[in-house]
Scaffold this motif. Structure first.
Motif, short mmCIF file in Angstrom:
data_model
loop_
_atom_site.label_atom_id
_atom_site.label_comp_id
_atom_site.label_asym_id
_atom_site.label_seq_id
_atom_site.Cartn_x
_atom_site.Cartn_y
_atom_site.Cartn_z
N LEU A 160 41.55 51.43 37.78
CA LEU A 160 40.87 51.34 39.07
C LEU A 160 40.80 49.90 39.54
CD1 LEU A 160 39.11 52.54 41.39
CD2 LEU A 160 37.14 52.02 39.92
N ALA A 161 40.29 49.01 38.68
CA ALA A 161 40.12 47.61 39.07
C ALA A 161 41.44 46.98 39.47
CB ALA A 161 39.47 46.83 37.91
N GLU A 162 42.47 47.21 38.67
CA GLU A 162 43.75 46.58 38.98
C GLU A 162 44.40 47.19 40.22
OE1 GLU A 162 45.86 46.38 35.23
OE2 GLU A 162 44.64 44.66 34.65
N SER A 163 44.19 48.48 40.46
CA SER A 163 44.74 49.09 41.68
C SER A 163 44.07 48.53 42.93
CB SER A 163 44.60 50.62 41.64
OG SER A 163 43.25 51.01 41.85
N LEU A 164 42.84 48.03 42.77
CA LEU A 164 42.11 47.44 43.90
C LEU A 164 42.33 45.93 43.99
CD1 LEU A 164 38.77 49.44 43.56
CD2 LEU A 164 40.55 49.72 45.32
N GLY A 165 43.13 45.38 43.10
CA GLY A 165 43.42 43.95 43.12
C GLY A 165 42.44 43.09 42.37
N ASP A 166 41.56 43.68 41.58
CA ASP A 166 40.59 42.92 40.80
C ASP A 166 41.13 42.72 39.38
OD1 ASP A 166 38.44 41.72 39.60
OD2 ASP A 166 37.00 43.31 40.05
N HIS A 167 42.02 41.76 39.28
CA HIS A 167 42.72 41.52 38.00
C HIS A 167 41.81 40.87 36.97
CE1 HIS A 167 46.30 43.00 39.87
NE2 HIS A 167 46.11 42.16 40.87
#
Length: 177
Positions: free
Chosen positions: A138-145
């Motif tokens: 979820l985080a990475e799909s939203l750009g929160d690497h």
């Protein structure tokens, strides 16, 4: 003591943040992180309870293992709460909120034999592994690497502990406890 209090940010809200992560996306990540925070706190208390009540021929070693696992869960909780705040959210707090939001059910106050306690711990770790894994995506799909990176570290710790508990449960000596 002053009776005057000023609320700086209401629980359940997300505001603009210094890391410039989009507030709408941050809402989703904050919700996920708060679930993992709650799980870490519930797991911490369960491990602590087992640490306090462990008995038997290898109790010193098991108490040490459980104490280290509890301390690790506490570190995870702190890191998750800090990340929630960094991206503009409010970390969960309070026993009722943790129990209500945790994907790990509260074990209760009863004391169980060592094998049952460890089986409950393994189940708690499994629930956390599933939750954290989905929250990485979820985080990475939203750009929160950065959150993805934080959760990957937690996932590695969770998997290592689950594997260790699984190994302990495979030992025949625990049947005597």
């Amino acid at each position: 003591m002053s009776q005057q209090r000023q609320v700086l940010q209401q629980a359940g809200t997300v505001e603009a943040n210094a890391v410039r992560f989009d507030a709408e996306k941050a809402e989703q990540v904050v919700e996920a992180l708060n679930l993992d925070l709650a799980a870490s706190v519930v797991r911490y208390h369960q491990l602590r309870k087992h640490n306090w009540n462990v008995a038997g021929p290898e109790s010193r070693e098991l108490a040490g293992f459980l104490g280290e696992a509890a301390a690790e869960s506490e570190r995870h909780a702190d890191a998750l709460a800090r990340r929630v705040a960094e991206i503009g959210g409010v970390p969960l707090s309070g026993p009722a909120a943790f129990e209500r939001h945790s994907p790990i059910p509260f074990e209760g106050e009863d004391v169980y034999d060592v094998r049952s306690s460890l089986a409950n711990d393994l189940e708690a770790y499994g629930d956390s592994i599933e939750s954290v894994s989905s929250h990485i995506e979820l985080a990475e799909s939203l750009g929160d690497h950065a959150t993805g990176h934080l959760l990957r570290g937690h996932l590695a710790d969770l998997e290592r502990r689950a594997s260790a508990i699984d190994g302990l449960l495979a030992r025949t000596s625990l049947t005597d406890w």
